[in-house]
Design an enzyme around this catalytic site. Sequence first.
Site, PDB file in Angstrom:
ATOM      1  N   THR A 184       0.909  -1.140   0.000  1.00 23.92           N
ATOM      2  CA  THR A 184       0.000   0.000   0.000  1.00 23.92           C
ATOM      3  C   THR A 184       0.942   1.181   0.000  1.00 23.92           C
ATOM      4  O   THR A 184       2.110   1.038   0.381  1.00 23.92           O
ATOM      5  CB  THR A 184      -0.870  -0.010   1.281  1.00 23.92           C
ATOM      6  OG1 THR A 184      -1.933  -0.950   1.128  1.00 23.92           O
ATOM      7  CG2 THR A 184      -1.501   1.325   1.585  1.00 23.92           C
ATOM      8  N   ARG A 212     -13.889  -7.102  -2.679  1.00 27.53           N
ATOM      9  CA  ARG A 212     -13.385  -6.931  -1.308  1.00 27.53           C
ATOM     10  C   ARG A 212     -12.845  -5.492  -1.142  1.00 27.53           C
ATOM     11  O   ARG A 212     -12.108  -5.004  -1.976  1.00 27.53           O
ATOM     12  CB  ARG A 212     -12.274  -7.942  -1.032  1.00 27.53           C
ATOM     13  CG  ARG A 212     -11.592  -7.802   0.337  1.00 27.53           C
ATOM     14  CD  ARG A 212     -10.347  -6.963   0.269  1.00 27.53           C
ATOM     15  NE  ARG A 212      -9.579  -7.027   1.511  1.00 27.53           N
ATOM     16  CZ  ARG A 212      -8.510  -6.263   1.742  1.00 27.53           C
ATOM     17  NH1 ARG A 212      -8.098  -5.393   0.838  1.00 27.53           N
ATOM     18  NH2 ARG A 212      -7.854  -6.371   2.868  1.00 27.53           N
ATOM     19  N   GLY A 214     -10.696  -3.007   1.465  1.00 34.49           N
ATOM     20  CA  GLY A 214      -9.814  -3.053   2.633  1.00 34.49           C
ATOM     21  C   GLY A 214      -9.975  -1.837   3.527  1.00 34.49           C
ATOM     22  O   GLY A 214     -10.969  -1.095   3.449  1.00 34.49           O
ATOM     23  N   ASP A 215      -8.993  -1.635   4.376  1.00 27.74           N
ATOM     24  CA  ASP A 215      -9.045  -0.528   5.344  1.00 27.74           C
ATOM     25  C   ASP A 215      -8.722   0.826   4.717  1.00 27.74           C
ATOM     26  O   ASP A 215      -9.162   1.870   5.211  1.00 27.74           O
ATOM     27  CB  ASP A 215      -8.053  -0.800   6.483  1.00 27.74           C
ATOM     28  CG  ASP A 215      -6.625  -0.952   5.983  1.00 27.74           C
ATOM     29  OD1 ASP A 215      -6.406  -1.656   4.969  1.00 27.74           O
ATOM     30  OD2 ASP A 215      -5.711  -0.356   6.588  1.00 27.74           O
ATOM     31  N   THR A 234      -0.915   0.618   6.756  1.00 25.30           N
ATOM     32  CA  THR A 234      -0.663  -0.461   5.798  1.00 25.30           C
ATOM     33  C   THR A 234      -0.588  -1.773   6.549  1.00 25.30           C
ATOM     34  O   THR A 234      -0.030  -1.826   7.644  1.00 25.30           O
ATOM     35  CB  THR A 234       0.639  -0.246   5.008  1.00 25.30           C
ATOM     36  OG1 THR A 234       0.910  -1.450   4.255  1.00 25.30           O
ATOM     37  CG2 THR A 234       1.835   0.048   5.892  1.00 25.30           C
ATOM     38  N   GLY A 235      -1.145  -2.808   5.957  1.00 25.82           N
ATOM     39  CA  GLY A 235      -1.110  -4.100   6.623  1.00 25.82           C
ATOM     40  C   GLY A 235      -2.350  -4.890   6.269  1.00 25.82           C
ATOM     41  O   GLY A 235      -3.058  -4.550   5.320  1.00 25.82           O
ATOM     42  N   GLY A 237      -5.671  -5.569   6.036  1.00 24.25           N
ATOM     43  CA  GLY A 237      -6.752  -4.601   6.185  1.00 24.25           C
ATOM     44  C   GLY A 237      -7.885  -5.004   7.106  1.00 24.25           C
ATOM     45  O   GLY A 237      -8.413  -4.170   7.842  1.00 24.25           O
TER      46      GLY A 237
HETATM   47  N1  ASP Z   1      -4.081  -2.502   3.966  1.00 22.16           N
HETATM   48  C1  ASP Z   1      -4.176  -2.962   2.606  1.00 22.16           C
HETATM   49  C2  ASP Z   1      -5.463  -3.702   2.426  1.00 22.16           C
HETATM   50  O1  ASP Z   1      -5.793  -4.514   3.265  1.00 22.16           O
HETATM   51  C3  ASP Z   1      -3.042  -3.827   2.183  1.00 22.16           C
HETATM   52  C4  ASP Z   1      -1.676  -3.421   2.690  1.00 22.16           C
HETATM   53  O2  ASP Z   1      -1.491  -2.361   3.223  1.00 22.16           O
HETATM   54  O3  ASP Z   1      -0.745  -4.216   2.541  1.00 22.16           O
HETATM   55  O4  ASP Z   1      -6.103  -3.528   1.424  1.00 22.16           O
END
Ligand code: ASP
Length: 315
Positions: A184, A212, A214-215, A234-235, A237
């Site tokens: 991200t 889908r 995400g966050d 980031t992570g 989500g």
């Molecule tokens: N947070 C992002 C999502 O879940 C993905 C990421 O940051 O790696 O869409």
Amino acid sequence: MFAIAIHGGAGTIPRATLTPDLERTYRAGLQAALSAGYDLLRQGAPALDATEMAVRTLEDNPLFNAGRGAVFTHDGHHEMDAALMAGHTGLAGAVAGVREVKNPIRAARLVLEKTEHVLLAYPGADELAREHGLPLAGPDYFFTQQRYDQLQEALAAGRTQLDHAASPAPTPPAAPDPNWKRGTVGAVARDQHGHLAAATSTGGMTNKRYARIGDTPLIGAGTWADKRVAVSCTGHGEYFIRAVAAYDIACLIEYRGLDLAEACRLVVHDKLAPAGGEGGLIAVDAQGNLALPFNSEGMYRASRSEAREEVVEIY
Ligand code: ASP
């Protein structure tokens, strides 16, 4: 004091496989985006412009999972999410599931400025971008071999990120998490007027089910800015959504009186990590302090302020 931090995602390549050449390329990409945002701040531009510009630069770079270089969905498409928020006005704009707009963060800015809404999704969001003349592109533009190969690997392994996310937390997944198939990009800034802003953009997670979200585009989960703090996450989500992670940091500062570093540490290490929520975030406060914590192996990141030289780090 003006200040900016950017991230290129917590889904880093494992340290053991990062060659010196590749490391240089990633660092150069981060530096270019940091400078693009920092130069605007130095000229007195609003934090919102600086964060948008830094994110646009990362979206244009195929190394990062946003815009060009976005990951593939389970059915072989790209569906991108983005959001930005201005702290001093409290206004926000976001798009989810866009497939055609080259720079989803610019579409998010259109939602903020040209509509009375906060979040537009799917073809309607691409349509807004088209109406306002933003550059659009077909699947070829977003294609990268590396992301395609990652989808094939994920399909072959027979795993879906959805199953993974639906597993009953709070224990972390036992198998090594393919977090390098994520990523991200994001930016937070404090400008010369003391205003804060946050911007985040992503292709989401490799092999995600179509539709889908995400966050990233959910205000308060992956992106937040108010008068005290601006946050871009980031992570994984689903964990950040359930934790309302970005807004939780704002709450810890406002209601519990924590400083920036402590609020960020608490959310990333004490709340997300034990629940299995791998990832990190970047944040800036009203004094221009920066925090860039993560609980994953690494997080592509860079920062610079009026008082401190540029720092670029991966692990
Ligand atoms: N947070 C992002 C999502 O879940 C993905 C990421 O940051 O790696 O869409």
